[in-house]
Design a protein around this motif. Structure first.
Motif, short mmCIF file in Angstrom:
data_model
loop_
_atom_site.label_atom_id
_atom_site.label_comp_id
_atom_site.label_asym_id
_atom_site.label_seq_id
_atom_site.Cartn_x
_atom_site.Cartn_y
_atom_site.Cartn_z
N ASP A 75 -7.10 -2.53 0.69
CA ASP A 75 -5.74 -2.24 1.14
C ASP A 75 -4.77 -2.06 -0.02
O ASP A 75 -3.81 -1.30 0.07
CB ASP A 75 -5.23 -3.37 2.05
N GLN A 76 -5.02 -2.76 -1.13
CA GLN A 76 -4.12 -2.70 -2.28
C GLN A 76 -4.54 -1.65 -3.31
O GLN A 76 -3.71 -1.22 -4.10
CB GLN A 76 -4.07 -4.06 -2.98
N VAL A 77 -5.81 -1.30 -3.31
CA VAL A 77 -6.34 -0.37 -4.32
C VAL A 77 -6.87 0.87 -3.62
O VAL A 77 -8.02 0.90 -3.18
CB VAL A 77 -7.46 -1.04 -5.16
N PRO A 78 -6.04 1.90 -3.51
CA PRO A 78 -6.50 3.12 -2.84
C PRO A 78 -7.60 3.84 -3.62
O PRO A 78 -8.49 4.43 -3.03
CB PRO A 78 -5.25 3.98 -2.73
N SER A 79 -7.53 3.78 -4.95
CA SER A 79 -8.60 4.37 -5.76
C SER A 79 -8.78 3.54 -7.02
O SER A 79 -7.81 3.05 -7.60
CB SER A 79 -8.30 5.83 -6.11
N MET A 84 -7.39 1.52 -12.54
CA MET A 84 -7.69 1.47 -13.97
C MET A 84 -6.53 2.06 -14.79
O MET A 84 -6.21 1.54 -15.86
CB MET A 84 -9.00 2.20 -14.27
N LYS A 85 -5.93 3.10 -14.29
CA LYS A 85 -4.80 3.71 -15.00
C LYS A 85 -3.58 2.78 -14.98
O LYS A 85 -2.91 2.60 -15.99
CB LYS A 85 -4.46 5.06 -14.38
N GLU A 86 -3.31 2.19 -13.81
CA GLU A 86 -2.15 1.30 -13.68
C GLU A 86 -2.25 0.10 -14.61
O GLU A 86 -1.27 -0.32 -15.21
CB GLU A 86 -2.03 0.82 -12.23
#
Length: 163
Positions: A75-79, A84-86
Motif C-alpha cells: 500500500d505504501q510502495v507502489p513500485s 529505491m529512488k526516494e
C-alpha cells in the motif's frame, strides 16, 4: 570563560505516533535492509568472496524475504524502483536480482545446484527447485507474520502451482 547559550539538549524525533505507524516504518526499514543486503551479497559473490554453497541459500532466502516484505508494504510502495529512488538506494545488482531475475545467480546460470550431468536440463531443474523453495518460504514467512486473509495468501500460493 564564556558558554554558549544556544546549545540545547538533543530533542528526540519520533517517526510514529501509533503502533500501526511504527509497524509501517519497521516494514519499510526491513525492505530497505533486504535490498542493501542483496546488493552486498551479489558484490561478494562476484568478487568470489563467498562460495556458491553459501551464496545460493542466502540469496534464495533474501529473495523470499523481499517478496514477503514487499507484500507487507504494497500500500505504501507502489513500485520498488520509486522506493529505491526516494530513499537514494543505489543498488543495481539488487534491483536486477530481485526485480528482473528472481533467482540466485547460481541457479540462473546453472552453476550451483546442477545435477550430475551438469547439462541444460540439470540447470533448468535446479532453477525450478530454487523457485519452488523460494515461493514456499515466502508463503511460510507470510503465515508467520500473520497474513491469513485469502487476498493476501492466494497470490503467494498461486506461485506454488504449476502454470
Amino acid at each position: 570563560m564564556a558558554t554558549s547559550s544556544t546549545s540545547s539538549p538533543a530533542t528526540e524525533i519520533r517517526l510514529w505516533k501509533t503502533n500501526a505507524e511504527r509497524e509501517q516504518v519497521e516494514n519499510l526499514a526491513d525492505l530497505y535492509a533486504i535490498i542493501v543486503t542483496v546488493d552486498r551479497l551479489e558484490k561478494q559473490y562476484i568478487r568470489d568472496s563467498i562460495p556458491s554453497s553459501e551464496y545460493t541459500p542466502a540469496c534464495t532466502k533474501l529473495i523470499a524475504q523481499f517478496k514477503t516484505a514487499l507484500n507487507l508494504v504494497q500500500d505504501q510502495v507502489p513500485s520498488v524502483e520509486a522506493f529505491m529512488k526516494e530513499y537514494r538506494l543505489n543498488c543495481p545488482l539488487a534491483a536486477n536480482r530481485l526485480l528482473k531475475v528472481g533467482v540466485p545467480a547460481t541457479v540462473e546460470h546453472g552453476g550451483g545446484l546442477g545435477g550430475a550431468g551438469g547439462g541444460r536440463d540439470a540447470g533448468n531443474s535446479a532453477k525450478y527447485v530454487a523457485e519452488t523453495v523460494q515461493h514456499f518460504i515466502t508463503v511460510m514467512d507470510s503465515v508467520k507474520l500473520g497474513l491469513v486473509a485469502v487476498d493476501q495468501l492466494h497470490p503467494l500460493l498461486a506461485d506454488l502451482l504449476p502454470p
